[in-house]
Design an enzyme around this catalytic site. Structure first.
Site, mmCIF file in Angstrom:
data_model
loop_
_atom_site.group_PDB
_atom_site.id
_atom_site.type_symbol
_atom_site.label_atom_id
_atom_site.label_comp_id
_atom_site.label_asym_id
_atom_site.label_seq_id
_atom_site.Cartn_x
_atom_site.Cartn_y
_atom_site.Cartn_z
ATOM 1 N N ARG A 176 14.882 2.317 8.595
ATOM 2 C CA ARG A 176 15.529 1.138 7.991
ATOM 3 C C ARG A 176 14.416 0.159 7.629
ATOM 4 O O ARG A 176 13.646 -0.270 8.494
ATOM 5 C CB ARG A 176 16.524 0.508 8.964
ATOM 6 C CG ARG A 176 17.291 -0.688 8.394
ATOM 7 C CD ARG A 176 18.423 -1.076 9.334
ATOM 8 N NE ARG A 176 19.208 -2.208 8.872
ATOM 9 C CZ ARG A 176 19.087 -3.463 9.327
ATOM 10 N NH1 ARG A 176 18.193 -3.733 10.281
ATOM 11 N NH2 ARG A 176 19.849 -4.426 8.853
ATOM 12 N N ASN A 210 21.177 -8.150 5.935
ATOM 13 C CA ASN A 210 21.025 -8.131 7.389
ATOM 14 C C ASN A 210 21.755 -9.304 8.029
ATOM 15 O O ASN A 210 21.635 -10.449 7.578
ATOM 16 C CB ASN A 210 19.533 -8.211 7.743
ATOM 17 C CG ASN A 210 19.283 -8.129 9.236
ATOM 18 O OD1 ASN A 210 19.475 -7.085 9.841
ATOM 19 N ND2 ASN A 210 18.859 -9.241 9.835
ATOM 20 N N GLU A 211 22.548 -9.024 9.061
ATOM 21 C CA GLU A 211 23.194 -10.055 9.890
ATOM 22 C C GLU A 211 23.655 -11.237 9.045
ATOM 23 O O GLU A 211 23.169 -12.365 9.205
ATOM 24 C CB GLU A 211 22.222 -10.493 10.995
ATOM 25 C CG GLU A 211 21.801 -9.327 11.872
ATOM 26 C CD GLU A 211 20.817 -9.690 12.971
ATOM 27 O OE1 GLU A 211 20.447 -10.883 13.064
ATOM 28 O OE2 GLU A 211 20.422 -8.788 13.739
ATOM 29 N N HIS A 258 24.848 -4.465 15.500
ATOM 30 C CA HIS A 258 23.571 -4.694 16.167
ATOM 31 C C HIS A 258 23.853 -5.001 17.630
ATOM 32 O O HIS A 258 24.636 -5.905 17.935
ATOM 33 C CB HIS A 258 22.807 -5.837 15.500
ATOM 34 C CG HIS A 258 22.385 -5.513 14.100
ATOM 35 N ND1 HIS A 258 21.623 -6.387 13.330
ATOM 36 C CD2 HIS A 258 22.587 -4.415 13.330
ATOM 37 C CE1 HIS A 258 21.401 -5.823 12.142
ATOM 38 N NE2 HIS A 258 21.986 -4.631 12.134
ATOM 39 N N TYR A 301 22.555 -6.167 21.101
ATOM 40 C CA TYR A 301 21.579 -6.829 21.969
ATOM 41 C C TYR A 301 22.328 -7.357 23.206
ATOM 42 O O TYR A 301 23.086 -6.624 23.828
ATOM 43 C CB TYR A 301 20.842 -7.924 21.193
ATOM 44 C CG TYR A 301 19.962 -7.365 20.093
ATOM 45 C CD1 TYR A 301 18.792 -6.664 20.400
ATOM 46 C CD2 TYR A 301 20.306 -7.502 18.754
ATOM 47 C CE1 TYR A 301 17.970 -6.130 19.402
ATOM 48 C CE2 TYR A 301 19.502 -6.980 17.746
ATOM 49 C CZ TYR A 301 18.343 -6.291 18.077
ATOM 50 O OH TYR A 301 17.548 -5.757 17.087
ATOM 51 N N GLU A 336 20.794 -1.794 14.748
ATOM 52 C CA GLU A 336 19.686 -2.366 15.519
ATOM 53 C C GLU A 336 20.094 -2.373 16.982
ATOM 54 O O GLU A 336 21.261 -2.588 17.314
ATOM 55 C CB GLU A 336 19.364 -3.809 15.113
ATOM 56 C CG GLU A 336 18.713 -3.993 13.777
ATOM 57 C CD GLU A 336 18.309 -5.453 13.545
ATOM 58 O OE1 GLU A 336 18.201 -6.227 14.544
ATOM 59 O OE2 GLU A 336 18.104 -5.833 12.387
ATOM 60 N N TRP A 365 15.286 -1.254 16.992
ATOM 61 C CA TRP A 365 14.421 -2.345 16.514
ATOM 62 C C TRP A 365 13.281 -2.497 17.515
ATOM 63 O O TRP A 365 13.528 -2.714 18.693
ATOM 64 C CB TRP A 365 15.205 -3.648 16.411
ATOM 65 C CG TRP A 365 14.356 -4.723 15.804
ATOM 66 C CD1 TRP A 365 13.434 -5.519 16.428
ATOM 67 C CD2 TRP A 365 14.309 -5.090 14.420
ATOM 68 N NE1 TRP A 365 12.819 -6.360 15.543
ATOM 69 C CE2 TRP A 365 13.336 -6.118 14.298
ATOM 70 C CE3 TRP A 365 14.969 -4.652 13.278
ATOM 71 C CZ2 TRP A 365 13.031 -6.717 13.070
ATOM 72 C CZ3 TRP A 365 14.675 -5.247 12.073
ATOM 73 C CH2 TRP A 365 13.713 -6.266 11.973
#
Length: 453
Positions: free
Chosen positions: A78, A155-156, A222, A224, A251, A280
């Site tokens: 990516r 992205n995001e 994503h 996290y 991610e 990531w």
């Protein structure tokens, strides 16, 4: 036991082969396609992403990274790109070179615009519509490459504010690309800095997917600090699988400033259920998240503990990656199993939403003397241009703070109206607003009504 075929038998097999080839070209016509919640390459073989993110826009001189990432087993990279709004613009010529590097090293490119990151909360972030402007400006580098690249629009694309229009804005961006002859598989990120803690992407994914005229969209979460337990990871990914909607972990890391993700479950659940993942990131992170580097100074021979984990650990890239069959000679990825696990703990409603709108009230958190509430507003079987939610408290509760809605009260009666950015909802689309309130004693959930305009 071996038998020699007659001339007639050979002729019959040839005819059957011709028929088989004739019915296959749906996959070969363009590039990647989506069917039944799975991603297929241009040869019609299921493709499961196993790779990492590479910050090309910030380190354009690190072109050897593509070969180095491939050498460690990845089948996907990516690639971070800039539109020029927040950093040096990656030109069509530069993107063409990136695509050439991906093809030369037999990896699939997921190209993403990074300038949308945290829109509504991050200064200088751009809209998805502005990201589409960029994609159209570099179309010459992308058309004809549908077999080798996936376009990740932005992205995001929202932070933790103003994300109520995510579904409409994302659908409009997809439709605009399609109207301009983009036949690539499109990837879309969730809001809330990609982590979709509000479940805005999760709850509106089917509507967004159906808005794509080509039904060729993949969703990217994503993971996290929001995803720090196995239950959260399995529930989120499991809902997409149960709905037959394509999902990848676009991610994730082994640690983060907002909490400690459960990377072991991300890797094991993804492998067990045929879900792609992209860690990531390769190298070059800023100092406050430098622990997310997989390679020290872009050196593939000097992996960090995170790099060792994702490339060489259990359910890691080297163990599970399969090269895309469009590069020839690769063993096609085994077909991932169909969902067989029980439905998620609180499945989404299976009946169509009525016209107008509906609202669902939830107590998110409670403490002595107060609580946090959340209300989800969902449009019915046609779009709405605004909404008003009402309820009446029955035990002296009182709202003291609210977000994503204009909340007023008259005695125990509460009225919440949309703000300028989250009033328009497409058919079946949802948004949420929250509030903090005082409470003493019992705190029953009130009856809630929603009126559309």
């Amino acid at each position: 036991m071996r038998k020699r075929l007659s001339v007639a038998g050979v002729a019959l097999l040839t005819a059957l082969a011709a028929i088989f080839v004739f019915v296959q070209p749906a996959h070969a016509a363009a590039g990647f396609t989506v069917s039944g919640g799975k991603l297929y390459d241009a040869n019609g073989n299921e493709f499961i992403m196993r790779g990492v993110n590479h910050p090309h826009a910030w380190y354009p001189q690190q072109t050897s990274s593509f070969a180095n990432i491939k050498s460690l087993g990845a089948n996907t990279v990516r690639v971070v790109l800039n539109t020029g709004d927040r950093g040096t613009r990656n030109s069509a010529a530069d993107v063409s070179n990136v695509v050439s590097l991906c093809k030369a090293n037999k990896v699939i490119c997921v190209l993403e615009v990074h300038d949308t990151t945290g829109y509504g909360e991050e200064s200088g972030a751009i809209t998805l519509d502005r990201a589409v402007d960029y994609w159209l400006s570099i179309a010459s580098a992308l058309r004809g490459q549908e077999k080798y690249i996936i376009v990740n629009i932005g992205n995001e694309p929202y932070g933790n504010q103003g994300y109520g229009t995510w579904a409409t804005d994302t659908a409009n961006a997809i439709k605009r690309l399609r109207a301009n002859s983009f036949s690539h598989t499109i990837m879309v990120d969730g809001p809330n800095w990609g982590q979709d803690w509000s479940f805005t992407m999760r709850d509106n994914a089917a509507w967004v997917f159906d808005a794509d005229p080509q039904k060729n969209t993949v969703f990217s979460i994503h993971m996290y600090g929001v995803f720090d337990t196995a239950a959260e990871i399995r529930d989120y990914l499991g809902r997409f699988r149960a709905a037959r909607l394509p999902i990848v972990v676009g991610e994730f890391g082994h640690d983060h400033t907002d909490g400690n993700p459960d990377e072991d479950t991300i890797l094991s659940y993804s492998q067990a259920n045929g879900i792609g993942y992209l860690g990531w990131s390769w190298s070059g992170n800023s100092s406050y998240v430098g622990y997310l580097d997989m390679a020290v100074n872009f050196n593939p021979n000097n992996l960090t503990s995170w790099g060792q984990r994702i490339f060489n650990g259990a359910n890691g890239i080297r163990q599970t990656s399969r090269e895309a069959s469009v590069y020839g000679g690769a063993t096609p990825t085994p077909t991932s199993p169909a969902p067989s696990s029980p439905a998620p703990s609180s499945p989404a409603p299976s009946t169509p939403a009525p016209s107008g709108c509906t609202a669902t009230y939830t107590v998110v958190n409670s403490w002595s003397g107060g609580f946090q509430g959340e209300v989800k507003v969902t449009a019915g079987n046609r779009p709405v241009n605004g909404w008003t939610v009402r309820w009446t408290f029955t035990n002296g509760q009182s709202v003291s703070q609210a977000w994503n809605a204009d909340v007023t009260r008259s005695g125990s009666a509460v009225t919440a109206r949309n703000l300028s950015y989250n009033g328009q909802l497409g058919t079946g689309a949802s948004t949420t607003f929250g509030f903090v309130a005082s409470a003493s004693g019992s705190n029953p959930v009130p009856a809630v009504t929603c009126t559309a305009s």
